[in-house]
Design an enzyme around this catalytic site. Structure first.
Site, mmCIF file in Angstrom:
data_model
loop_
_atom_site.group_PDB
_atom_site.id
_atom_site.type_symbol
_atom_site.label_atom_id
_atom_site.label_comp_id
_atom_site.label_asym_id
_atom_site.label_seq_id
_atom_site.Cartn_x
_atom_site.Cartn_y
_atom_site.Cartn_z
ATOM 1 N N HIS A 150 0.827 -1.203 0.000
ATOM 2 C CA HIS A 150 0.000 0.000 0.000
ATOM 3 C C HIS A 150 0.865 1.258 0.000
ATOM 4 C CE1 HIS A 150 -3.620 2.389 1.293
ATOM 5 N NE2 HIS A 150 -2.664 3.165 1.774
ATOM 6 N N GLU A 151 1.781 1.336 0.938
ATOM 7 C CA GLU A 151 2.618 2.531 1.032
ATOM 8 C C GLU A 151 3.532 2.669 -0.183
ATOM 9 O OE1 GLU A 151 1.859 4.742 3.033
ATOM 10 O OE2 GLU A 151 0.568 3.535 4.320
ATOM 11 N N HIS B 217 1.715 4.471 -2.882
ATOM 12 C CA HIS B 217 1.842 5.929 -2.712
ATOM 13 C C HIS B 217 3.202 6.397 -3.236
ATOM 14 C CE1 HIS B 217 -1.769 6.896 -0.540
ATOM 15 N NE2 HIS B 217 -1.495 6.138 0.508
ATOM 16 N N HIS C 29 3.296 6.800 -6.892
ATOM 17 C CA HIS C 29 2.584 8.012 -7.298
ATOM 18 C C HIS C 29 3.528 9.219 -7.235
ATOM 19 C CE1 HIS C 29 -1.670 10.065 -6.968
ATOM 20 N NE2 HIS C 29 -1.070 10.322 -8.105
#
Length: 674
Positions: A464-465, A468, A471
């Site tokens: 998940h991190e 990010h 991105h």
């Protein structure tokens, strides 16, 4: 001597020289950088030349580089490795930064230049990115009070300043409660605990300076303790301490802070002309209105609660068969759920965990990004702020793309949770800069000589991190204000939640889920059981999340409650919250909402983004599978590299061809039949 925070950083990729920076450097560097930035803004406002996009908007984009340089280092340390000196600095910086922000946004001369550009924008020949930045800049000024006059203007400054102070206090109180509590375990208290929990509890004891084993309030330790400890009395004691964070009376109690925060937010919204803080906050999000948020959450709540109630009945029977009378309590759920998972899915976390090594999961996250986007990762030998942190040079086709830093282990000086931040964001204006991105997690640190093992939830958090981080790392825009994760709050979780899906790809687990001692890959039967159980206990996890989101929304929809805890109880009773499940984040520890405005009235964002991520991964499955090159290219072009250059629904539609419905989310959570 020259302050290292104010000098040129002659380090690889201009990474902060952490080994040369002391806490004593921060205040003088902060004051000097603030003065420099204030002078820059003053010069923009008083520029005798007519307002232009270059001398006003672009100049503003470049005006705060000195302050950002200092604060990016400071807040990395304050969140990841706090100490009393850094906490004192946080308390000192918060009101000064809030006052400076108000000073900038309420600068009437500066705003007049921006308004002049806005009114003549059709004649400025701006490209689409510049037009977007102009709109966002003006909107930020208006929403910060640039149009207010007289007493209203002064009162908003006071409110903004006080909110900054309260957010800092809330965070530090929560950290203190989490850091100070621990429960020592004697030889008779270890019953049922598998080796990986014992290793973690021993390591935690070493950090606390005691012998033997301890349970702390770190999620990476207390959750497996609640899953495996057969001592119901100790589970209750640990759970009550966990649930009481921020509500222990005394200096670290957050209840009064929460009440004052909610009242000030409502006042802020009314000063700006909005009915409620939720109306103010959601205006710029994809959801737009509180009604749209509530509609989504209730569509999910009903099937989730039905599943949770059904599961509670099963677990209650198991508990009673175990000789325990009475009702199922919150400290019972995880214990009996773990037993049920083992029985129904032949899945035992103690058996699973040796196959989920931290280093292998990092490799897996890297490898997926290599196959999707062509990224390569090479370890960097540089000084960082803590011995647990490590860094990589990220390249593509031999070209430097970013620096990635990972800080994965829990410690008493680190705030709870997991997050991604950019110490430097990607931009092209004023000279191209590549990002320096950091992932911070709170995984259990093993005792010396033992491998770091993750739960499957931990592994999902890592992916998940890293979503990010992608991105940020793949951002390709001109202006920093729309770089990377500078997007609507209910869109920012799309890349992170989408990337979690690659952990579930069988070929990824087959390659990287190898036993820590034997090196053997996870047996197919265990792998199949793991993947089949992905929706196991989804009623519980959905209910605890949606309840938190509904409470957050209700807190901000109208008049602020004088007693948030009473209001929380009222909301949970209205929706029929199951007795044995509590909110994922009770009010006094709800850092997403009360440590700052980031997720206030917007905790729903994870679920709003999940509607998109479930649909987005289906696009890969409908194509040529998880690593379909055409879909990967579209994902990078329209979402990961685009930052906030366009409206989120425009970006998503460009990627997928349409906006999604809630069905894919419900199906993905196992709450409706496929």
């Amino acid at each position: 001597m020259t302050n290292p925070l104010l000098s040129q950083w002659n380090t690889p990729f201009e990474i902060a020289p952490f080994d040369k920076i002391s806490d004593d450097d921060f205040m003088p560097a902060f004051e000097a950088a603030l003065a420099k930035d204030r002078a820059n803004v003053d010069a923009i406002a008083k520029n005798p030349e007519p307002a232009s996009f270059a001398n006003t908007i672009e100049a503003l984009e470049l005006s705060s580089e000195a302050l950002h340089k200092v604060l990016s280092v400071f807040y990395t340390l304050a969140g990841s490795d706090s100490n009393p000196e850094r906490e004192a600095l946080q308390r000192a910086f918060a009101p000064k930064l809030a006052a400076y922000s108000s000073e900038v946004f309420m600068n009437a001369v500066l705003f007049e230049r921006i308004e002049t550009l806005w009114k003549s924008r059709d004649s400025l020949c701006l490209n689409s990115e510049q037009d977007r930045v102009l709109m966002l800049t003006r909107r930020s000024f208006v929403r910060a009070g640039a149009n207010l006059q007289g007493c209203d203007r002064e009162r908003l400054k006071e409110v903004t300043n006080r909110l900054a102070v309260l957010g800092t206090e809330f965070t530090q109180n929560l950290l203190a409660d989490e850091r100070d509590w621990f429960m020592e375990l004697g030889a008779d208290d270890l019953e049922g605990l598998p080796q990986f929990v014992l290793d973690t509890a021993k390591s935690a004891a070493e950090e606390k300076g005691v012998s033997g084993h301890v349970v702390t309030l770190s999620r990476s330790l207390i959750v497996p303790f609640l899953q495996f400890s057969s001592r119901r009395d100790l589970r209750e004691k640990a759970y009550r301490a966990w649930a009481a964070r921020g509500a222990n009376n005394g200096a670290t109690d957050n209840r009064a802070i929460a009440a004052e925060t909610l009242a000030l937010r409502q006042e802020r919204a009314e000063l700006l002309g909005y009915k409620s803080f939720a109306d103010f906050k959601l205006e710029t999000e994809m959801a737009k209105t509180p009604a749209a948020v509530r509609d989504l959450l209730m569509q999910v709540w009903s099937p989730a609660k039905a599943q949770a109630d059904k599961d509670a009945g099963v677990l209650t029977h198991m508990m009673q068969d175990d000789g325990v009378n009475g009702v199922l309590e919150p400290w019972d759920w995880r214990y009996y759920s773990e037993m049920r998972r083992k029985a129904e899915h032949d899945l035992d976390e103690a058996e699973l965990k040796p196959y989920l090594q931290l280093d292998k999961m990092i490799e897996a996250a890297f490898d997926c990004s290599t196959r999707l986007f062509g990224l390569k990762f090479k370890p960097l030998d540089v000084a960082l702020y803590h011995s647990d942190a490590r860094a990589w040079d990220v390249t593509r086709s031999g070209k430097h793309i970013a620096v990635f830093i990972g800080d994965y282990f829990a410690r008493g000086s680190k705030r709870s949770g997991a997050w991604c931040s950019a110490m430097r964001s990607q931009k092209k204006l004023g000279g191209e800069k590549q990002p320096i991105v950091i992932n911070v997690c709170n995984f259990a640190k093993p005792s010396a000589g033992r491998p770091a093992l993750l739960s499957y939830d931990d592994a999902r958090t890592l992916f998940h991190e890293f979503g990010h981080a992608l991105h940020q790392m793949l951002s390709d825009v001109t202006y920093e204000s729309i770089s990377g994760t500078s997007v609507a709050r209910d869109f920012v979780e799309l890349p992170s939640q989408l990337y979690e899906h690659w952990l579930e790809v069988p070929e990824v687990l087959a390659k990287y889920a190898v036993h820590a001692e034997t090196g053997e890959p996870m047996p197919k039967a265990l792998l199949d059981s793991l993947l089949e159980a992905q929706t196991y206990d989804m009623g519980f996890s959905t209910v605890e999340y949606v309840a938190s989101a509904l409470v957050d929304l209700a807190f901000h929809e109208g008049a602020a409650p004088s007693d948030p805890i009473a209001k929380q109880s009222e909301i949970l009773e209205e929706i029929g919250m199951p007795h044995a499940i509590e909110m994922r984040h009770r009010t006094p520890q709800f850092a997403h909402v009360f440590s700052g405005d980031g997720y206030s009235s917007a905790y729903y964002s994870y679920m709003w983004s999940e509607v998109m991520d479930a649909d987005a991964f289906e696009a890969f499955e409908e194509a040529d599978g998880a690593f379909d090159p055409e879909m990967a290219e579209k994902l990078e072009k329209h979402i990961l590299s685009a930052g906030g250059s366009e409206e989120p629904d425009t970006l998503y539609t460009a990627f997928r061809g349409r906006m999604p419905g809630v069905e894919a989310l419900l199906k993905g959570r196992g709450l409706i039949q496929a």
